[in-house]
Scaffold this motif. Structure first.
Motif, PDB file in Angstrom:
ATOM      1  N   PRO A 183       0.785  -1.315   0.038  1.00 22.32           N
ATOM      2  CA  PRO A 183       0.103  -0.040  -0.057  1.00 22.32           C
ATOM      3  C   PRO A 183       0.797   1.289  -0.066  1.00 22.32           C
ATOM      4  N   ILE A 184       1.889   1.149   0.347  1.00 18.13           N
ATOM      5  CA  ILE A 184       2.974   2.388   0.467  1.00 18.13           C
ATOM      6  C   ILE A 184       3.021   2.988  -1.025  1.00 18.13           C
ATOM      7  N   TRP A 185       3.094   2.107  -1.945  1.00 18.72           N
ATOM      8  CA  TRP A 185       3.255   2.664  -3.435  1.00 18.72           C
ATOM      9  C   TRP A 185       2.192   3.365  -3.887  1.00 18.72           C
TER      10      TRP A 185
ATOM     11  N   GLY B  67       1.615   8.204  -3.576  1.00 20.20           N
ATOM     12  CA  GLY B  67       1.656   8.970  -4.867  1.00 20.20           C
ATOM     13  C   GLY B  67       2.616   8.147  -5.765  1.00 20.20           C
ATOM     14  N   ARG B  68       2.947   6.903  -5.586  1.00 24.37           N
ATOM     15  CA  ARG B  68       4.011   6.168  -6.360  1.00 24.37           C
ATOM     16  C   ARG B  68       5.457   6.851  -6.171  1.00 24.37           C
ATOM     17  N   ALA B  69       5.719   7.695  -5.134  1.00 29.06           N
ATOM     18  CA  ALA B  69       7.100   7.944  -5.093  1.00 29.06           C
ATOM     19  C   ALA B  69       7.795   7.148  -4.345  1.00 29.06           C
ATOM     20  N   TRP B  70       7.207   6.143  -3.505  1.00 30.20           N
ATOM     21  CA  TRP B  70       8.088   5.094  -2.675  1.00 30.20           C
ATOM     22  C   TRP B  70       7.487   3.808  -3.300  1.00 30.20           C
ATOM     23  N   ARG B  71       8.661   3.024  -3.752  1.00 27.47           N
ATOM     24  CA  ARG B  71       8.258   1.628  -4.301  1.00 27.47           C
ATOM     25  C   ARG B  71       7.657   0.749  -3.140  1.00 27.47           C
ATOM     26  N   GLY B  72       7.806   0.906  -2.142  1.00 27.45           N
ATOM     27  CA  GLY B  72       7.411  -0.062  -0.944  1.00 27.45           C
ATOM     28  C   GLY B  72       8.245  -0.997  -0.907  1.00 27.45           C
ATOM     29  N   ARG B  73       7.640  -2.086  -0.178  1.00 23.73           N
ATOM     30  CA  ARG B  73       8.476  -3.270   0.571  1.00 23.73           C
ATOM     31  C   ARG B  73       8.360  -4.366  -0.236  1.00 23.73           C
ATOM     32  N   ASP B  74       7.925  -4.400  -1.418  1.00 26.83           N
ATOM     33  CA  ASP B  74       7.589  -5.865  -2.213  1.00 26.83           C
ATOM     34  C   ASP B  74       8.825  -6.498  -2.380  1.00 26.83           C
TER      35      ASP B  74
END
Length: 525
Positions: A386-388, A392-399
């Motif tokens: 959900p971070i992605w 605003g798609r600034a952080w690619r997250g933890r996947d």
């Protein structure tokens, strides 16, 4: 409710087993899939217990497998006393506990007490209830600021991006330090406390050996909910969202329940940088262990690593607790990639594995680090964290650190699933990193971990609760386990340096003669 086959008789009243245990964190979604749906599950984990026994770990830490709509892959819990069907059912959990205990491995599980899912029956009732009602009091609802309450109650931000407040239909706002689907609980409410005690006993009665408390420095909030300093580091000292003094009352309540069950452990995830405040969580009537992020956040630099070790040992020494060490988890970039990726990252990860396993106290491994798995640069279409979207798609997250484990074969998903696909795509180049490919290779990362864990468990030099530092060249360090005799040397410089005197037990890379090469660690006795 039955009790599991008990493996705790020999430790009740004796030395605490967790003080020098090697825990293995299982990100359940990504470990092993038994039913072909592409998502790891409890029966898949049970089918691989033989591998974990071969690795030599003492205990498992399971990420949430509870009923959840999976807005944050299980950390949004709708029912903390049931298994989500994607992972199995309670019977599958019972089978897992029984078989792990038969193999002398303990089972600990994640608890998520800071918040629930927005699908939790309590929150659904709160949305239907009036402001000021008992149903709303279980969560943190407030009136807004500004004309007509159109502004959030304060300026707090979510750790997942955006504001930490969402507005409901009648105009009030509710707090969520993570995603909007994860509303924060009000820990001043006695029903919230009683429900957690119920959950603890439910799983303890099913045979679990302990809990890891998610966001253990959270939960309690200051009454006046003051604005935060937006220029300060997130979750750092002075952040009003975390490390409020009231949290210690909650941990004492948790410990009271755990003390009814001899031989069980409660561990906290603690992002608390101040040593004195960190130590408060480990007082005799609170957490048994606290996993901080000092070693994980250290650069591959001898001075940085030594500083993280000294600060951690100083903190736990204040209260007589054991330290706990980790290099990776499901929320951070895997350390092979943090240390430089490729061959350099692999060499440095091997060296840091020996540093971590040489230290006194408890060790937490994250599934796949024993295979040397790097972070994966996934395509946009594959991202699910959900971070992605929240950022605003600034952080690619933890996947990228959660990609399923490669077990065997020559093509994805490498035995992870009985089906052809996995919930995140496994890269083709992991064919050389599978368990199958590494088991019989004496120079593999997996073989290094197996040797190191075996030595840690059996060699008489691995005793003592402190360390003594040697003089060392710039970019290097060496310490000795006080009371034991194990010496660990690390070279992060660009040139070879003399090894300390002693019998060489194990090295993270080739050692010729009496010199320790760059990016290498060694054990001596």
């Amino acid at each position: 409710m039955r009790r599991s086959a008990d493996i705790r008789d020999e430790i009740a009243g004796g030395p605490a087993w967790w003080r020098d245990a090697v825990f293995y964190q299982v990100y359940v979604r990504s470990f092993a899939d038994s039913d072909g749906d592409g998502v790891g599950d409890l029966d898949g984990l049970r089918s691989r217990l033989g591998y974990l026994e071969l690795l030599g770990v003492n205990a498992l830490r399971l990420t949430p497998f509870y009923r959840s709509p999976m807005a944050d892959h299980g950390y949004d819990v709708a029912d903390p006393r049931d298994v989500d069907p994607v992972f199995g059912n309670l019977a599958a959990f019972d089978r897992l506990v029984d078989e792990a205990h038969a193999r002398d491995m303990r089972i600990t599980v994640d608890l998520v007490p800071n918040h629930t899912s927005d699908r939790h029956p309590w929150f659904q009732r709160a949305l239907r209830a009036a402001p000021g009602s008992p149903d709303r009091d279980r969560y943190v609802f407030r009136d807004g600021r500004g004309r007509g309450g159109a502004l959030p109650p304060n300026n707090w931000t979510s750790l997942f991006g955006g504001p930490a407040w969402s507005r409901v239909a009648d105009g009030q706002w509710y707090l969520h330090l993570f995603a909007p689907e994860q509303p924060d609980l009000n820990w001043d409410n006695p029903e919230v406390r009683a429900d957690l005690a119920h959950t603890l006993r439910f799983w303890l009665d099913r045979g679990v050996d302990g809990f890891r408390i998610d966001v253990a420095h959270g939960m309690s909030k200051p009454d006046d909910l003051p604005d935060m300093d937006l220029a300060a580091p997130a979750a750092g000292n002075g952040d009003p969202r975390f490390d409020h003094d009231g949290v210690h009352h909650i941990h004492r309540m948790i410990r009271e329940v755990l003390d009814e069950y001899p031989g069980r452990v409660v561990v906290g995830e603690l992002r608390v940088r101040d040593e004195e405040r960190f130590a408060r969580y480990l007082r005799p009537d609170e957490l048994h262990l606290g996993v901080n992020f000092q070693l994980l956040e250290a650069d591959f630099d001898a001075d940085s690593v030594r500083g993280s070790i000294e600060r951690t040992l100083d903190a736990v020494a204040r209260v007589g607790a054991a330290p706990a060490w980790t290099l990776s988890n499901h929320d951070v970039v895997r350390h092979v990639s943090r240390y430089g990726d490729g061959a350099v990252g692999q060499r440095r990860a091997r060296a840091m594995a020996l540093v971590q396993l040489a230290l006194p106290g408890t060790v937490y491994l994250y599934n796949g680090e024993e295979l040397g798995l790097p972070n994966v640069e996934l395509p946009d279409w594959a991202l699910q964290d959900p971070i992605w979207e929240r950022s605003g798609r600034a952080w690619r997250g933890r996947d990228g650190c959660r990609v399923p484990l490669p077990w065997e074969g020559h093509a994805p998903p490498f035995g992870f699933s009985t089906g052809p696909h996995s919930w995140l795509p496994v890269p083709h180049e992991w064919a050389r990193l599978t368990v199958e490919a590494q088991l019989e290779d004496p120079d593999s990362m997996l073989s290094l971990y197996r040797q190191a864990i075996e030595l840690r468990r059996t060699h008489p030099a691995f005793v003592g609760t402190g360390v003594e530092w040697y003089g060392a060249p710039p970019g290097c360090f060496a310490f000795r386990r006080r009371g034991g005799g194990l010496i660990c040397a690390l070279n992060t410089s660009g040139t070879a340096v003399p090894l300390p005197p002693g019998e060489l037990l194990l090295a993270s890379g080739p050692v010729a003669g009496e010199e320790l090469p760059p990016d290498t660690a060694a054990w001596l006795a």
